[in-house]
Design an enzyme around this catalytic site. Sequence first.
Site, PDB file in Angstrom:
ATOM      1  N   THR A  48       0.844  -1.201   0.000  1.00  0.00           N
ATOM      2  CA  THR A  48       0.000   0.000   0.000  1.00  0.00           C
ATOM      3  C   THR A  48       0.879   1.250   0.000  1.00  0.00           C
ATOM      4  OG1 THR A  48      -1.700  -1.216   1.204  1.00  0.00           O
ATOM      5  CG2 THR A  48      -1.873   1.179   1.241  1.00  0.00           C
ATOM      6  N   ASN A  58      -6.326 -10.411  -6.307  1.00  0.00           N
ATOM      7  CA  ASN A  58      -6.390 -10.965  -4.951  1.00  0.00           C
ATOM      8  C   ASN A  58      -7.708 -11.675  -4.652  1.00  0.00           C
ATOM      9  OD1 ASN A  58      -6.913  -8.058  -5.285  1.00  0.00           O
ATOM     10  ND2 ASN A  58      -7.734  -8.188  -3.220  1.00  0.00           N
ATOM     11  N   CYS A 107      -8.784  -5.888   3.138  1.00  0.00           N
ATOM     12  CA  CYS A 107      -8.713  -4.444   3.357  1.00  0.00           C
ATOM     13  C   CYS A 107     -10.063  -3.782   3.224  1.00  0.00           C
ATOM     14  CB  CYS A 107      -7.751  -3.804   2.368  1.00  0.00           C
ATOM     15  SG  CYS A 107      -6.176  -4.604   2.386  1.00  0.00           S
TER      16      CYS A 107
HETATM   17  N1  PLP Z   1      -2.341  -5.367  -3.582  1.00  0.00           N
HETATM   18  C1  PLP Z   1      -2.907  -6.574  -3.509  1.00  0.00           C
HETATM   19  C2  PLP Z   1      -3.267  -7.304  -4.766  1.00  0.00           C
HETATM   20  C3  PLP Z   1      -3.157  -7.153  -2.267  1.00  0.00           C
HETATM   21  O1  PLP Z   1      -3.724  -8.365  -2.190  1.00  0.00           O
HETATM   22  C4  PLP Z   1      -2.800  -6.437  -1.093  1.00  0.00           C
HETATM   23  C5  PLP Z   1      -3.113  -6.976   0.243  1.00  0.00           C
HETATM   24  O2  PLP Z   1      -4.201  -7.418   0.503  1.00  0.00           O
HETATM   25  C6  PLP Z   1      -2.201  -5.182  -1.234  1.00  0.00           C
HETATM   26  C7  PLP Z   1      -1.987  -4.673  -2.493  1.00  0.00           C
HETATM   27  C8  PLP Z   1      -1.782  -4.386  -0.032  1.00  0.00           C
HETATM   28  O3  PLP Z   1      -0.623  -4.942   0.520  1.00  0.00           O
HETATM   29  P1  PLP Z   1      -0.062  -4.536   1.961  1.00  0.00           P
HETATM   30  O4  PLP Z   1      -0.865  -5.315   2.945  1.00  0.00           O
HETATM   31  O5  PLP Z   1       1.371  -4.939   1.944  1.00  0.00           O
HETATM   32  O6  PLP Z   1      -0.211  -3.060   2.092  1.00  0.00           O
END
Ligand code: PLP
Length: 382
Positions: free
Chosen positions: A70, A148, A324
């Site tokens: 993020t 995801n 998230c």
């Molecule tokens: N991008 C994708 C595809 C994700 O699955 C996630 C986490 O769920 C993120 C970004 C965010 O990652 P982080 O938890 O390291 O901020």
Amino acid sequence: MLYFDANATTPCAPEVVEAMRPFWEGTFANASSPHRAGRLAAQAVSKARRQVAESIEASPHEIVFTSGATEGANLIFWGLLLSDSPRRKIFVSAIEHKAVLESAALLGRHGFDIVQVPVTEDGLVNIDYISENIDENTALVAVQAANNEIGTIQPIQEITALAHDAGAFIYVDAVQALGKMPVSMMDWQCDFATFSAHKIYGPKGVGALYVHGGPLAWPWPKPMNGGSQEGGLRPGTLNVPGIVGFGAACQLLQERQSEKNQFLENLRNILESELIKRYKNNIIILGQRAPRIVNTSAVMMHDISADMLLSNIQDVMLSTSSACSSSLATSSHVVMALGYDERSAHGFIRISLPLTVQEADVLQFLSNFEKSIREIRKFLGQ
Ligand code: PLP
């Protein structure tokens, strides 16, 4: 307990915990300190940088350690926002993670034109849409490598070529790709990519931003201030234990994951064919016709609410969409982008298998799932 939510996060591998331990205890020095203890910490960071770089076929100097993906996404979009680029158009796929979509939306509020790239009903980015609309006013194209929620894999090399032909940068969110499919900065030729340690059996709160050519080649003003760490792109005292853990997790991936992935894919396929056999017209597997990462199964039940199922099913950890956004009572934007309405999207369940899964776990899951569906149907008088 069956933990089938590996796309939300994974447990730290024991080897990773062991690799990190000395950096919580004896070797706790600041990696920027000039003394011997500091140099030991800096050496450990260099080793981790090499391990991460190797696992994505990049050069160590192109790795910028961050607190996670993020933060990496935010750095990219903030950099562009602070720039005096005359190009004002940004392409973002409709099924990006919120980390990307919401970072892009910020620029939308500051005069940039955010173009959401539609996806097919199978969850593949509509490349024709990009090629027809991209132009000399395009600054950036942001497309994830693997989704995801539904696991679909995008043709990154093709999209990179389109972006570069138009003189635009390309950013690839590769969080869910790492460890589950080949990831190569050399092949992809992208300008930026982001990664997260906690999705690959490493610690939470650490990730990497890949910058083609390294921080010296960063094309925009650097958004953060206060130190020269990570080439000034991510200033602040380095999270040495986390970075060491990330490196160790990447090393483990190299050693093990490819042999495990075939096993994982077989189990995922058994699970899906059993679900289809048992629930026939009442179930759809999203993205099934597209290339997908090996551990993910996106199931949509027509007559069952996913929230009911998740709270009722015994001893199984699943999710309804990205972790998230799951605290928000909204339907998955990914499922809606595939063309489903809000009502259908309420039946969406994400099953994401961890590396440790065994066939007996899948059978246990199927049995618990069936029991739960029976109970819900009875409760609803169906
Ligand atoms: N991008 C994708 C595809 C994700 O699955 C996630 C986490 O769920 C993120 C970004 C965010 O990652 P982080 O938890 O390291 O901020």
